[in-house]
Structures are given as C-alpha cells and as structure tokens.
Design a protein around this motif. Structure first.
Motif, short mmCIF file in Angstrom:
data_model
loop_
_atom_site.label_atom_id
_atom_site.label_comp_id
_atom_site.label_asym_id
_atom_site.label_seq_id
_atom_site.Cartn_x
_atom_site.Cartn_y
_atom_site.Cartn_z
N VAL A 1 0.84 -1.18 0.00
CA VAL A 1 0.00 0.00 0.00
C VAL A 1 0.88 1.24 0.00
O VAL A 1 0.58 2.24 -0.65
CB VAL A 1 -0.91 0.00 1.26
CG1 VAL A 1 -1.88 1.17 1.20
CG2 VAL A 1 -1.64 -1.32 1.38
N ALA A 2 1.99 1.15 0.73
CA ALA A 2 2.85 2.33 0.90
C ALA A 2 3.56 2.72 -0.39
O ALA A 2 3.65 3.91 -0.72
CB ALA A 2 3.86 2.07 2.01
N ALA A 3 4.06 1.71 -1.14
CA ALA A 3 4.89 2.01 -2.31
C ALA A 3 4.20 2.91 -3.35
O ALA A 3 4.77 3.92 -3.75
CB ALA A 3 5.40 0.72 -2.94
N PRO A 4 2.98 2.56 -3.77
CA PRO A 4 2.36 3.40 -4.80
C PRO A 4 2.14 4.85 -4.33
O PRO A 4 2.35 5.79 -5.09
CB PRO A 4 1.01 2.72 -5.07
CG PRO A 4 1.07 1.39 -4.43
CD PRO A 4 2.14 1.42 -3.39
N LEU A 5 1.73 5.01 -3.06
CA LEU A 5 1.47 6.35 -2.55
C LEU A 5 2.78 7.15 -2.43
O LEU A 5 2.85 8.33 -2.77
CB LEU A 5 0.75 6.27 -1.20
CG LEU A 5 0.19 7.60 -0.68
CD1 LEU A 5 -0.85 8.16 -1.64
CD2 LEU A 5 -0.42 7.43 0.70
N LEU A 6 3.81 6.45 -1.95
CA LEU A 6 5.11 7.09 -1.79
C LEU A 6 5.63 7.62 -3.12
O LEU A 6 6.15 8.72 -3.23
CB LEU A 6 6.09 6.08 -1.17
CG LEU A 6 7.47 6.55 -0.74
CD1 LEU A 6 7.37 7.71 0.23
CD2 LEU A 6 8.24 5.41 -0.10
N SER A 7 5.46 6.82 -4.17
CA SER A 7 6.02 7.23 -5.46
C SER A 7 5.26 8.41 -6.06
O SER A 7 5.75 9.07 -6.95
CB SER A 7 6.04 6.05 -6.43
OG SER A 7 4.74 5.59 -6.64
N LYS A 8 4.06 8.69 -5.55
CA LYS A 8 3.29 9.84 -6.07
C LYS A 8 3.63 11.15 -5.35
O LYS A 8 3.17 12.20 -5.73
CB LYS A 8 1.79 9.56 -5.92
CG LYS A 8 1.29 8.57 -6.95
CD LYS A 8 -0.23 8.58 -7.01
CE LYS A 8 -0.76 7.31 -7.64
NZ LYS A 8 -1.21 6.33 -6.64
N GLN A 9 4.44 11.06 -4.27
CA GLN A 9 4.72 12.27 -3.49
C GLN A 9 5.62 13.23 -4.28
O GLN A 9 6.44 12.80 -5.10
CB GLN A 9 5.38 11.92 -2.16
CG GLN A 9 4.54 11.02 -1.27
CD GLN A 9 3.19 11.62 -0.92
OE1 GLN A 9 3.11 12.75 -0.45
NE2 GLN A 9 2.12 10.88 -1.18
N ASP A 10 5.48 14.50 -3.94
CA ASP A 10 6.24 15.55 -4.60
C ASP A 10 7.74 15.33 -4.46
O ASP A 10 8.24 15.12 -3.36
CB ASP A 10 5.84 16.89 -3.94
CG ASP A 10 5.94 18.01 -4.94
OD1 ASP A 10 5.89 17.72 -6.15
OD2 ASP A 10 6.09 19.16 -4.51
N GLY A 11 8.48 15.36 -5.56
CA GLY A 11 9.94 15.29 -5.50
C GLY A 11 10.50 13.89 -5.46
O GLY A 11 11.72 13.71 -5.52
#
Lengths: 309, 309
Positions: B239-249
């Motif tokens: 769950v964490a990986a996809p959201l993390l990759s969408k974060q700014d920068g």
C-alpha cells in the motif's frame, strides 16, 4: 489454503554415494520473495529441480501450491514460471516472435494470446523493441524478455535461477523492480543469486552449504543473529598491507576491504578498537580512525559457510 | 613514478558506433582501479585497447612507460589480461593448465614450482591439482583462470568482469589473491557489473555510451550525489509504495523486503512526507534518511547523463 505456496519437507537427494541435498525443509509464503544463496555446487539447483518436479527426491517431499511435486509434476509446471540464467531465447527471432513462440508452448491462443502478449510486453517495458532481433539485445534486455516469456501463462509461482548474472546495475535495478511488482500482485518468488546486495531485496533468505540449509531469516535477522563478535571500520593506509596484517592478528575472525576502508570482524571480547589500532600501527600501518561497522550479508555468508565447512 | 596506465582522448569506432569516445585516464602504480557501466558502455573495448588486443581509432595510450600499441613488445611480459571467457583446457588437469600458460609466457623453470605452489595455496586449489579443469565448480574454474593469468607475475593486470556467476566465498578468495599482489606493487584495472565489487576499488570510473561520466573514490562518488535516499518501514509496503512514489519530488521507489527506499531529487522534509503518507491511510513505523549506496550514486549519474543527451 496451505500456509506455504512452496514447501520442502526433509527433502533429500542422493546420486550414488553423494548426497546432494540432505534433509532440506523450508516454506515460502504467498507474495514472498525468498532468496536462495549458496556457493556453486551446494545443492541449490538440485533442490530447485525437485521443487519443479523435474527430478524425484530420494526421500522427503516438495509441495507447490499444496500439490506433491513428484506425483503431480504436470499440473505443477502449469503453475510455475521458471527462468534461468541460460534461458533459451531464439536469437534469430524478434522480441514479439519469441513471446509468441512461448505463448504457443503454454497453449495460449487467439485473442487471449494477443492480449496477454501486449500486457507482458508493457510490463517488461520492451514494447519499443518488439521488432528487434534478440541477437541485437543487451544482456539486461534479454533477461527482461526471458522473465516476460516465463510469466506468459500467469504463473502464481516464480522460480528464478540467477536472473541477473552478468546484468549491469541499471538493468538489474529494473529487473528487481519488476520482480517486486510481480510479488506485490501476489506471485510467490524463489530466487537464487550470488550478489549479496541483491539478497537485500528478499523478504527472507536461506543459505545452503554442502546440501544443508545453514540459516534462514530476513537479511536484518541474519545480520543480527548469525554474526558473533564486533565489526569495525578502519580508515588506514596502505590499505592492502593493512588487510594482510589484520587477517593475521589473533582474535580477528575476518577482514575485507569495503569502500576504501578495512572492514574487520573480531571475536567476542578478544580485541578492543584500541588494541586493534595499536597492533596495526605497530606493523607500520597509519591508522586515521577505527569506528563501529555494520555487518554485511557477505559477512554472514562467510561466517556460516566457514563454520559449516 | 609516472602513471602505470594512462590514456589520452582514446577512441574506437566500429562502423557507425563510437564504442569508446574520447577517454582520458591516469592510474597510479599499485592502484586498484575499477570501471563500471551498463552493457555497451565500452568497458571491454577500453580494456582491449589498453592491453593492445585491438588498435584505437585515435588517441594515445601508455602502459608502464611504453606507447601502446607501438611499443608493446617492451612491456608485454609485464601485462596480464583475463577476458570474460577465459579459455582453460577442460581435459587438462589444474597443474597441466598452469604449466601450459607458464610455457606460453616463458616462465623460467626454476621459478615455476615456487610460483605454482604459492598461487595454488592462495587460491585453495592445491587439493585439486590433478583434477581435470572441466570437473571444477564455476568458482574454482575462475580461480584457476586467475592463477594461469598470474603465473608470469604481471606488473599490470587487466580483468574484464572476472567474477560474474562466482559465489561469494570464491569471490573473496579471488580478491584476497589480488590484494596480496597489489600490496607487492601490482596495478589492477578491473571492470565489473557488481557494485559490492566496485566498492573494493580505490578509484572508480563510470562509463556510459563510450564516455567517462565521472571518476573518483567510492566514498567521494557517494558524497557527491545530490539526491536523497529515504528509508521507510511500513508494515504493508504494497500500500505504501504506490502512494510514496506519487509524493512531490520522489523520483523512484524500490522495495527491499519489508523496507522501501525512496529517492528524492533534493532534500526532503521527512516529517511532512510522513504526514502526507499517513493522511493517505498508510501506516509508517519509521522513516529516516540513509546514506546512498554506490548503486544509488551510479544510477543517479547515469540517469542525469541519459537525460542530458
């Protein structure tokens, strides 16, 4: 459902008087990436062949998706994607033709074949190369194609035998991202590798030595549980002379070079950082600092293999 | 003393491909110098030009004071070269292979026995001296190839991906032999796809598409990296990986078992990143900035060079 997707129970294989695999037991859970490490000739390939149902165990059993690998080899092969370092791709065929050929072998036909091929092609990111001859591809691209060919039939279990051998760092990272994607989608992965930094990508690893499993756990657990003594990082010159000196100091279990520093593991309570520094200095080594170091997976490997040998 | 190996604006053109495109280097005597780069970067071509196997299209090279290839005869007895596919004679024993290479290199008979003894001991191949080369394990074959390459005690040694597919224990033996010789003054030039192996070099050149991107110590290559690597412990990386990759920068996210590594273009506010992950429903156990690995540094400079042209 069974607890493990892949399970070996007391698996043993003898060739004449030689015991290649000796009472091996382990289980791999669904969605887990399980690393299988060990020197050449330790029994890894024989274990994998038994798991795939290619050869029968002398005793014990291997189960894949709850099925006995010996009695139900045919149905197991449909559920396994197997890729080895020397996966047979056809050099004189294009990327698309190779995928088409393997799809045919797996009995995927018509629209299903077309759909699955574009899906896999996109997943392995080789669409721009679809018309390229395999002979013209770099090792990294070939390995990605080989992985693609081995997952055309949507297997739940992936067995990868040194998938990244000889592959450059950038391609290797992409291949591992792909393996992770497949695991996230639910695939169970059993992977062998010689690269210790790659073993870090695994949820759990096991180390095999002369037919036995010597330890199993997550990379973090193994670093914490399998290494005795203390690891120091020593900044010193000349480095290679220092290495030779360090190895011969009583109480030093192991020494190696890591990033232009000396990486030294000393036995429990045998040497303080001060004594290490004094002993090196007495041998003509200029020591600028001795600090705490982190054990590496290679340290674990060398430590357990050394004890088992 | 002058450089052991140097080259100036070295180029090699094959048809319409510039395999090596203006490489200049200078390597000190007794240095362990590494070259890493993706497939097709030009590593093998560079090595082959430096040890006179192929002729450069333009530019100059100098090894041990002799111009290469013009004056190679002056220094040839001091050069050693091991290619990715070194040919041993499978049907000859370990000792016979060594004798064969000793004869080719005209090793004086009176030195041969002592050298053979020393190298066999260092490589731990002594118990196998009467075994046919074809019956050795992969790691042992590679060590034998090294012994054969070293039998004439070269002062400059070129190794092209010497340990691909070799297990960690054999690899450590292999490097241990090399360090001993480097401590005695030998200069080592090695290409490798393994980052942990690259980390054993004193200086490292990164090559891509025939050009030298950067050349420095492993420690400086790491510290020069402007990207930040953040390690995230999340109980459910899926769950964490996809959201993390969408974060700014965030440029990329990689999974290492249960940990995630996110690469950010520059410095990141950890607290803010954590807050926005948690706001998205992701549980985060811990989060920290970690030192970039050599692989991180390598990939950063490769990506910057690819996007720049």
């Amino acid at each position: 459902m069974a607890e493990f997707e892949i399970e070996c129970k007391d698996l043993t294989k003898r060739f004449g008087a030689f015991t290649a695999v000796d009472g091996v037991s382990f289980g791999v859970r669904k969605g887990e990436i399980f690393g299988f490490l060990g020197p050449n000739g330790c029994g890894k390939s024989t274990t994998i062949r038994m798991v795939c149902g290619l050869i029968s165990p002398t005793s014990g059993a291997a189960f894949v998706g709850g099925l006995d690998a010996t009695n139900e080899a045919e149905s197991i092969r449909q559920r396994i994607g197997y890729m080895s370092q020397k996966f047979s791709l056809y050099d004189d065929l294009t990327v698309a033709e190779n995928l088409e050929f393997f799809a045919g072998i797996y009995g995927i036909r018509g629209t299903a074949r077309k759909n699955r091929m574009s899906e896999v092609m996109a997943l392995i990111d080789l669409t721009p190369y679809r018309k390229a001859l395999v002979a013209s591809l770099s090792t990294g691209l070939r390995q990605r194609l080989a992985l693609g060919a081995s997952i055309l039939h949507s297997p739940e279990i992936l067995i990868l035998d040194e998938p990244t051998s000889g592959v450059d760092p950038l391609s290797r990272r992409r291949l591992w991202n792909l393996i992770n994607d497949l695991a996230i989608r639910g695939a169970t992965v059993l992977v062998t590798t010689h690269a210790m930094d790659e073993a870090e990508h695994c949820h759990r690893v096991t180390m095999m030595q002369s037919g036995h499993l010597v330890c199993t756990g997550s990379p973090t657990e193994l670093r914490a549980s399998q290494i005795t003594g203390t690891v120091y990082t020593v900044d010193c010159a000349p480095l290679f002379k220092a290495l030779n000196v360090a190895i011969s100091i009583p109480g030093v279990a192991d020494a190696s070079v890591l990033g232009s520093r000396l990486h030294v593991r000393v036995e429990d309570g045998k040497l303080t950082s001060d004594t290490l520094q004094t002993t090196l200095t007495a041998s003509g080594i200029t020591v600028s600092s001795v600090g705490p170091g982190e054990p590496t997976l290679e340290d674990v490997f060398v430590a357990v293999a050394g004890e088992a040998a | 003393m002058d450089a052991a190996i140097s080259c100036m604006d070295l180029r090699k053109q094959f048809d319409d491909i510039m395999a090596v495109d203006g490489v200049s280097l200078s390597i000190r005597p007794g240095e362990v110098f590494g070259v890493v780069g993706p497939d097709g970067a030009g590593k093998t071509t560079l090595i082959r030009m430096l040890c006179r196997i192929i002729e450069p299209s333009s530019g100059s090279a100098n090894v041990l004071g002799a111009r290469i290839p013009q004056q190679v005869d002056r220094v040839i007895s001091n050069l050693g070269y091991m290619s990715q596919r070194f040919s041993l004679y499978g049907d000859l024993t370990v000792a016979e292979n060594i004798n064969f290479f000793a004869e080719i290199h005209e090793v004086p008979r009176r030195d041969l026995q002592e050298r053979t003894q020393r190298l066999l001991r260092a490589s731990r191949l002594e118990p196998f001296r009467t075994r046919q080369a074809q019956n050795l394990s992969g790691g042992m074959k590679q060590k034998l190839a090294l012994v054969c390459t070293l039998i004439h005690t070269p002062k400059v040694l070129f190794l092209d991906e010497p340990t691909t597919g070799v297990d960690p224990i054999s690899r450590r033996d292999f490097w241990q032999i090399l360090y001993g010789l480097v401590a005695d003054g030998m200069t080592l030039f090695v290409s490798t796809p393994y980052m942990d192996e690259a980390d054993r070099c004193q200086r490292l050149a990164l090559m891509n598409r025939g050009r030298l991107l950067t050349c420095d110590t492993p420690a400086n290559l790491r510290s020069k990296m402007t990207r930040t690597v953040i390690e995230v412990d999340a109980p459910d990386p899926r769950v964490a990986a996809p959201l993390l990759s969408k974060q700014d920068g965030i440029l990329a996210v990689e999974a290492f078992g249960h940990r995630l590594h996110a690469t950010a273009a520059r410095t990141v506010d950890i607290g803010q990143l954590r807050a926005s992950l948690e706001a998205g429903g992701v549980q985060v156990d811990d989060m920290r900035i970690v030192a970039p690995s050599l692989e991180d540094a390598f990939i950063a400079s490769l990506e910057e060079s690819n996007s720049g042209g």
